[in-house]
Design an enzyme around this catalytic site. Structure first.
Site, PDB file in Angstrom:
ATOM      1  N   CYS A  50       0.797   1.139  -0.203  1.00 38.95           N
ATOM      2  CA  CYS A  50       0.236   0.255   0.817  1.00 38.95           C
ATOM      3  C   CYS A  50       0.998   0.322   2.129  1.00 38.95           C
ATOM      4  CB  CYS A  50       0.200  -1.186   0.315  1.00 38.95           C
ATOM      5  SG  CYS A  50       1.828  -1.881  -0.008  1.00 38.95           S
ATOM      6  N   SER A 109      11.788   0.777   0.659  1.00 42.81           N
ATOM      7  CA  SER A 109      10.629  -0.103   0.500  1.00 42.81           C
ATOM      8  C   SER A 109      10.693  -1.286   1.457  1.00 42.81           C
ATOM      9  CB  SER A 109      10.561  -0.626  -0.933  1.00 42.81           C
ATOM     10  OG  SER A 109      10.369   0.423  -1.853  1.00 42.81           O
ATOM     11  N   GLU A 114      11.964  -2.992  -4.825  1.00 43.80           N
ATOM     12  CA  GLU A 114      10.754  -3.247  -5.608  1.00 43.80           C
ATOM     13  C   GLU A 114      10.481  -2.079  -6.554  1.00 43.80           C
ATOM     14  OE1 GLU A 114       7.705  -1.590  -5.266  1.00 43.80           O
ATOM     15  OE2 GLU A 114       8.199  -0.317  -3.565  1.00 43.80           O
ATOM     16  N   GLN A 116       7.531  -1.027  -7.989  1.00 44.39           N
ATOM     17  CA  GLN A 116       6.244  -0.334  -8.026  1.00 44.39           C
ATOM     18  C   GLN A 116       6.336   1.116  -7.563  1.00 44.39           C
ATOM     19  OE1 GLN A 116       2.537  -2.670  -6.976  1.00 44.39           O
ATOM     20  NE2 GLN A 116       4.093  -3.897  -5.955  1.00 44.39           N
ATOM     21  N   GLN A 120       4.284   4.663  -8.485  1.00 48.53           N
ATOM     22  CA  GLN A 120       3.556   5.387  -7.434  1.00 48.53           C
ATOM     23  C   GLN A 120       4.065   6.819  -7.293  1.00 48.53           C
ATOM     24  OE1 GLN A 120       4.575   2.384  -4.624  1.00 48.53           O
ATOM     25  NE2 GLN A 120       2.651   1.270  -4.847  1.00 48.53           N
ATOM     26  N   ALA A 190      -7.289  -5.619  -9.370  1.00 54.21           N
ATOM     27  CA  ALA A 190      -6.786  -5.506 -10.747  1.00 54.21           C
ATOM     28  C   ALA A 190      -5.800  -4.347 -10.871  1.00 54.21           C
ATOM     29  CB  ALA A 190      -7.954  -5.319 -11.724  1.00 54.21           C
ATOM     30  N   GLY A 191      -5.254  -3.904  -9.740  1.00 61.42           N
ATOM     31  CA  GLY A 191      -4.297  -2.811  -9.764  1.00 61.42           C
ATOM     32  C   GLY A 191      -2.874  -3.316  -9.939  1.00 61.42           C
ATOM     33  N   MET A 193      -0.507  -4.057  -7.715  1.00 62.26           N
ATOM     34  CA  MET A 193      -0.122  -5.191  -6.871  1.00 62.26           C
ATOM     35  C   MET A 193      -0.768  -6.483  -7.368  1.00 62.26           C
ATOM     36  SD  MET A 193       1.733  -6.124  -4.297  1.00 62.26           S
ATOM     37  CE  MET A 193       2.037  -4.766  -3.161  1.00 62.26           C
ATOM     38  N   ALA A 194      -2.014  -6.392  -7.810  1.00 62.90           N
ATOM     39  CA  ALA A 194      -2.689  -7.572  -8.346  1.00 62.90           C
ATOM     40  C   ALA A 194      -1.989  -8.047  -9.615  1.00 62.90           C
ATOM     41  CB  ALA A 194      -4.156  -7.262  -8.620  1.00 62.90           C
TER      42      ALA A 194
END
Length: 430
Positions: A50, A109, A114, A116, A120, A190-191, A193-194
């Protein structure tokens, strides 16, 4: 061959520009294909998040390849080259290795540390492998980067040293809607981050959590994991009318939440806090003008998180990354001389074999035992003569500088370049 990185992130470009180059899954695959088609590129993949878009390529030259790869990002942004260049960064060879390790460790980041980015980066490797654009060089680099990222989190508390985007955003909703305890939260998407958003609001004691997504099966799975309720995105207006907080992170390429929907949901003076973590943004920015609506987006969070300091944990992760970069580059430099050393020893073996054949022609009556002893002695002489040069060339390969000791060795012993290349190809296939 060397690794080239051309990219842009929240550190180099405004969110408005990052939005214009944001890619969905198909867009990432298309960009990887376009990079791989460039003249000087032999391997390629893309890390797309993102707040980051980075192209990784194995190239045979710097000039030419950097121009081709940069042009692909310029075209996607729809900007002039002059307008885009200040927002692009380039890392090459050793610098590219260091940059990737820092990225995967979470040092680059928006929310330092973080986790995630690990997933990724793994996705970037998998995408390149599926398409067939990742070969030995990028595979080795990315596999090691993932190990560095895991080590950084296993040996430090970097993942807890700084707030996540979701936590930072939720902290800012306090002024608008108060403590999250007992509040109704609607999560769009629903990914990954969600999932992080749903887990965070549930942990903070939200009274109810609803997950809405276009694909209801994905919403069902995420909701079930955290004891939330699933809903269809088509019911957004009705669901939003019940919510105190909206967290939107769908990954869509167009607006998901319009001003009209928000206006209807807040009619009568209701307070509503909206967190838009999507890139491009999900929510019409003008909703911030509506009475009772507080909008928090990536641009604001970037300003807040850019100056956050994770203290000792960041310093320790930087030490780990520096150590890993040094080890990786040292191993790579040593590996780079291996084909030359193998070719040199192969040439020595050929010389010994040729001399033994000549000896057999001149002394045809030489008995087998004597012949074996002579062969053993000649091979020992060759091995002793080559031992010190080959040991030293591997040691010297660890020293940085402009001198290529492998090239010098090949030149001094007049090695056939084809023989060295053949070993290199064999090493790449093994």
């Amino acid at each position: 061959m060397s690794v080239l990185v051309v990219g842009m992130s929240h550190k180099s470009a405004p969110v408005s520009l990052l939005e214009r180059v944001a890619l969905d899954g198909d867009g990432v695959h298309k960009l990887i294909d376009d990079v791989a088609a460039c003249e000087h590129v032999t391997e390629a993949t893309v890390i797309a998040t993102c707040n980051r878009l980075e192209i990784y390529a194995e190239v045979d030259r710097f000039h030419g390849s950097v121009e081709e790869v940069s042009r692909l990002l310029v075209e996607r942004a729809g900007e002039s080259t002059e307008a885009m260049l200040p927002h692009l960064y380039v890392h090459y060879d050793d610098g590219a290795v260091s940059h990737l390790f820092q990225v995967v460790a979470g040092l680059e980041s928006m929310a330092v540390g973080e986790g995630q980015i690990l997933g990724q980066t793994r996705d970037a490797l998998s995408s390149g492998q599926e398409i067939g654009t990742v070969g030995p060089a990028l595979n080795l680099l990315f596999q090691q980067a993932l190990r560095v990222g895991k080590r950084a989190r296993a040996e430090t508390d970097i993942d807890r040293a700084a707030p996540s985007l979701v936590s930072a955003a939720l902290d800012r909703t306090h002024a608008a809607v108060g403590d999250l305890s007992g509040k109704r939260v609607l999560v769009l998407g629903a990914g990954a981050m969600a999932g992080l958003a749903t887990a965070t609001v549930a942990r903070r004691g939200a009274g109810s959590v609803t997950v809405a997504n276009r694909t209801t099966g994905n919403a069902d799975r995420l909701a079930a994991e955290y004891g939330a309720r699933a809903a269809a995105l088509a019911d957004l207006e009705a669901e939003l009318a019940l919510a105190d907080v909206l967290v939107s992170c769908t990954g869509s390429t167009g607006l998901v939440v319009s001003r009209e929907v928000v206006a209807a949901a807040t009619a009568g003076g209701r307070e509503l806090a909206i967190i838009d973590l999507a890139l491009p943004h999900d929510v019409d920015p003008t909703v911030a003008e509506l009475p009772g609506v507080t909008l928090i987006n990536l641009a604001e969070l970037a300003e807040e998180l850019r100056d956050s300091d994770a203290g000792r944990e960041v310093l320790e992760v930087r030490r780990i990354v520096a150590q890993e970069v040094s080890a990786f580059l040292g191993a790579r430099r040593q590996a780079s001389v291996t084909p030359t050393v193998v070719a040199l020893r192969s040439m020595a073996t050929s010389v010994v074999d040729a001399e033994m054949e000549r000896l057999a022609g001149r002394l045809p009556d030489l008995d087998d035992a004597t012949r074996a002893e002579v062969l053993h002695t000649v091979r020992r002489v060759a091995d002793k003569l080559l031992h010190q040069p080959t040991v030293r060339v591997k040691e010297l390969a660890n020293e940085t500088g402009a001198v290529s000791y492998a090239a010098a060795l090949a030149e001094l012993f007049a090695l056939d370049p084809e023989a060295v290349d053949a070993v290199t190809r064999a090493e790449g296939l093994s």
